[in-house]
Write an enzyme that holds these catalytic residues in place. Structure first.
Site, mmCIF file in Angstrom:
data_model
loop_
_atom_site.group_PDB
_atom_site.id
_atom_site.type_symbol
_atom_site.label_atom_id
_atom_site.label_comp_id
_atom_site.label_asym_id
_atom_site.label_seq_id
_atom_site.Cartn_x
_atom_site.Cartn_y
_atom_site.Cartn_z
ATOM 1 N N GLU A 71 -9.423 -101.406 14.761
ATOM 2 C CA GLU A 71 -9.075 -100.129 14.442
ATOM 3 C C GLU A 71 -7.933 -99.940 15.880
ATOM 4 O OE1 GLU A 71 -9.845 -95.664 13.674
ATOM 5 O OE2 GLU A 71 -11.487 -97.091 13.698
ATOM 6 N N ASP A 146 1.266 -91.453 15.052
ATOM 7 C CA ASP A 146 2.388 -90.374 15.333
ATOM 8 C C ASP A 146 3.368 -90.682 14.310
ATOM 9 O OD1 ASP A 146 4.317 -89.023 16.452
ATOM 10 O OD2 ASP A 146 3.336 -88.973 18.457
ATOM 11 N N LYS A 223 -11.234 -83.572 9.798
ATOM 12 C CA LYS A 223 -11.154 -81.985 9.593
ATOM 13 C C LYS A 223 -9.677 -81.547 9.500
ATOM 14 C CE LYS A 223 -10.815 -81.295 14.813
ATOM 15 N NZ LYS A 223 -11.485 -80.937 15.879
#
Length: 243
Positions: A71, A146, A223
């Site tokens: 990851e 990003d 979230k």
């Protein structure tokens, strides 16, 4: 004993070629007391020391042989911890340079008894180059990298042809590459780059999804993703396999 947090902060050797593409943009952040305790208590157990001269012995690092998932960029680590708990039969090798995020994942590993995670606090590009052999990975996860929104910054995006080729060569045949983004222009670039890599094949079979994959069950909703979905924003998953 050397503090494992500082094992990655070594100056390059003379003549080292510094690549323009990095797997991160280093951002400083405050390490809270709980994260600091996690570094002190759990760092020696879960943090790995980057060593450009010595490939990683994954069986020794994890204490077992198991499918290896890399990851890249796990943020604060909540999703990473959840995935590792959902898939206890896999080993998760996680790269992140944001110190508060590393501390947060260490805290989760220690407090929740997660045994199948090890962490490099180091640039994943260099980890791939020096610590991992080709054909050694069973999967790669890169979630919400990003997007570098401005056009003049697109060259800084992680998902570029040369990097994707490196990832593909490190995957075993049948291994998978799973990307996710909530920025549609980046999703489109990712799809274009992955489709152009001859070592990879798209797993998406639903023509109505435009080449994107349904969200695999193991990837939890973050979230930020939940908040975006409430606002009508999309999330794009791409899952390719090594031919």
């Amino acid at each position: 004993m050397t503090d494992p947090r500082h094992a990655t902060r070594q100056p390059p050797e003379e003549g080292t070629y510094l690549r323009q593409i990095k797997s991160y943009v280093l951002r400083t952040g405050r390490v809270g007391p709980g994260q600091q305790r996690a570094f002190d208590q759990f760092g020696p157990r879960f943090l790995l020391r980057y060593d450009a001269a010595q490939p990683l012995d994954t069986a020794a690092a994890f204490g077992r042989n198991a499918p290896l998932i890399l990851e890249i960029g796990f943020g604060m680590g909540a999703a990473t911890a959840q995935i590792a708990q959902t898939r206890p039969g896999d080993n998760f090798l996680c790269c992140e340079v944001h110190e508060p995020g590393v501390g947060a994942l260490l805290k989760l590993c220690g407090e929740q008894g997660i045994e199948n995670i090890r962490i490099f606090q180091h640039d994943a590009v260099e980890v791939l180059e020096h610590q991992l052999a080709e054909n050694s990975l069973d999967g790669v996860h890169i979630f919400f990298p990003d997007p570098w929104h401005k056009s003049r910054h697109h060259k800084r995006r992680l998902i570029q042809p040369a990097f994707v080729n490196r990832l593909a060569r490190h995957l075993r045949p049948g291994g998978y590459l799973h990307l996710a983004t909530d920025w549609q222009p980046y999703a489109e670039q990712m799809l274009e780059v992955l489709n152009a890599e001859p070592l990879l094949a798209n797993t998406a079979t639903d023509a109505g999804l435009g080449g994107y994959a349904p969200k695999p069950d193991y990837r939890p909703l973050t979230k930020f993703e939940n908040r975006g979905l409430k606002l009508g924003h999309g999330v794009w998953d791409l899952v390719f396999i090594r031919r």
